[in-house]
Design a protein around this motif. Structure first.
Motif, PDB file in Angstrom:
ATOM      1  N   THR A 133      12.427  56.747  70.809  1.00  0.00           N
ATOM      2  CA  THR A 133      11.459  55.663  70.667  1.00  0.00           C
ATOM      3  C   THR A 133      11.220  55.340  69.196  1.00  0.00           C
ATOM      4  OG1 THR A 133      10.354  56.372  72.705  1.00  0.00           O
ATOM      5  CG2 THR A 133       9.150  54.878  71.273  1.00  0.00           C
ATOM      6  N   ALA A 135      13.354  55.797  66.807  1.00  0.00           N
ATOM      7  CA  ALA A 135      14.560  55.140  66.295  1.00  0.00           C
ATOM      8  C   ALA A 135      14.554  53.653  66.634  1.00  0.00           C
ATOM      9  CB  ALA A 135      15.801  55.814  66.877  1.00  0.00           C
ATOM     10  N   VAL A 136      14.136  53.307  67.851  1.00  0.00           N
ATOM     11  CA  VAL A 136      14.075  51.896  68.239  1.00  0.00           C
ATOM     12  C   VAL A 136      13.044  51.151  67.406  1.00  0.00           C
ATOM     13  CG1 VAL A 136      13.502  50.318  70.117  1.00  0.00           C
ATOM     14  CG2 VAL A 136      14.882  52.349  70.581  1.00  0.00           C
ATOM     15  N   SER A 138      11.910  51.917  64.469  1.00  0.00           N
ATOM     16  CA  SER A 138      12.388  51.828  63.086  1.00  0.00           C
ATOM     17  C   SER A 138      13.446  50.743  62.932  1.00  0.00           C
ATOM     18  CB  SER A 138      12.943  53.183  62.646  1.00  0.00           C
ATOM     19  OG  SER A 138      13.451  53.119  61.338  1.00  0.00           O
ATOM     20  N   ASP A 139      14.383  50.673  63.879  1.00  0.00           N
ATOM     21  CA  ASP A 139      15.439  49.660  63.813  1.00  0.00           C
ATOM     22  C   ASP A 139      14.872  48.245  63.928  1.00  0.00           C
ATOM     23  OD1 ASP A 139      17.296  51.652  63.552  1.00  0.00           O
ATOM     24  OD2 ASP A 139      17.851  51.685  65.674  1.00  0.00           O
ATOM     25  N   LEU A 140      13.770  48.096  64.643  1.00  0.00           N
ATOM     26  CA  LEU A 140      13.133  46.782  64.793  1.00  0.00           C
ATOM     27  C   LEU A 140      12.224  46.429  63.619  1.00  0.00           C
ATOM     28  CD1 LEU A 140      12.213  46.845  68.601  1.00  0.00           C
ATOM     29  CD2 LEU A 140      14.075  45.588  67.503  1.00  0.00           C
ATOM     30  N   GLY A 141      12.081  47.343  62.665  1.00  0.00           N
ATOM     31  CA  GLY A 141      11.244  47.089  61.505  1.00  0.00           C
ATOM     32  C   GLY A 141       9.758  47.064  61.819  1.00  0.00           C
TER      33      GLY A 141
END
Length: 282
Positions: A133, A135-136, A138-141
């Motif tokens: 969760t 990681a998701v 973080s990737d979405l900013g």
């Protein structure tokens, strides 16, 4: 039939008083500690009466008391925690009641399978899901934002299950009568199911608000900007100050202030909360 025996009444009330004392006494000690001068707990035994520094301690905590712990003023963290709890509560209730409505009243393939997939997520502890969760997010900013703090927490399998169980108890005659009157799915949901679900919504709202308020691990991961710290994070930072002695008078003042919002929610929602938990007939 319960017999009216005086000794039984005395024993029952005595047990209740002891239980209340066990629960309330730590809170009372925290309040007493929040009124003491700095260092009181290092010089003598724990006092049982309020001290002279109550106003000073609470004012310092609300303004500058967290600066020594690298955190913003407590009032800002209280606002952050309040927003987080409110958004999580509204999101969980909204998504859960709509999901339960779709599962119960709409006929589509694999709807039972979809419900059990949602329900099985109850068996996965937060710690199992927290790394993917994060990681998701973080990737979405979404780090250091209210969206990042709340979005991963607004789905609730528990609330979906409870709403589904309640909707299954609603007589089918209500749906048929609404259909005869020309009510569509949205009108049936808004005018019939929502009013009937009022007590359930109130009870779940109290539980979800407290759930959002006491979050610690998730805010700790997704926030590095002190502007988004929650009050639980602030208390932990204040209590763990490394090589310096914790200022227990300020820590306990922060604890008491952090307790007030959920306590007030429970007090004002008490009637609906209890009714929603014990009511069996609608």
């Amino acid at each position: 039939m319960v017999e009216n025996r005086p000794w039984l009444n005395v024993a029952t009330h005595l047990i209740l008083i002891i239980g209340v004392a066990i629960v309330v006494f730590p809170v009372y000690i925290a309040f007493i500690a929040s009124t003491q001068a700095p260092g009181t707990f290092y010089r003598s035994i724990t006092p049982l009466l309020p001290g002279p520094s109550m106003i000073d301690n609470y004012w310092e905590m609300l303004t500058t008391g967290m600066s020594t712990a690298g955190a913003p003023p407590l009032w800002l963290m209280l606002i952050n925690s309040t927003w987080m709890a409110i958004i999580i509560t509204v999101g969980k209730i909204s998504i859960s009641i709509i999901s339960a409505y779709a599962i119960v009243y709409f006929k589509f393939p694999f709807r039972t399978f979809a419900f059990w997939i949602i329900f099985i997520t109850l068996m996965l502890p937060v710690e199992v899901r927290i790394i993917p969760t994060f990681a998701v997010v973080s990737d979405l900013g979404l780090l250091n934002s209210y969206v990042g703090l709340t979005l991963p927490l607004i789905a609730s399998a528990t609330a979906t299950f409870l709403f589904r169980q309640f909707f299954l108890t609603v007589p089918d005659e209500l749906m048929e009568a609404a259909r005869v009157d020309g009510a569509g799915p949205i009108k049936f949901f808004k005018d019939i199911l929502l009013p009937l679900s009022r007590t359930n919504i109130a009870a779940l709202s109290v539980i979800m608000f407290i759930y959002g308020w006491v979050q610690y691990l998730w805010p700790l991961l997704v926030t590095t900007d002190s502007r988004y710290y929650t009050v639980v994070m602030g208390i932990k930072r204040l209590a763990a100050r490394g090589d310096t002695e914790p200022q227990w008078n300020l820590i306990m003042a922060a604890v008491i202030l952090a307790m007030l919002p959920p306590v007030l929610v429970v007090i004002f929602m008490q009637r609906l909360f209890v009714k929603g938990l014990v009511e069996t007939e609608k």
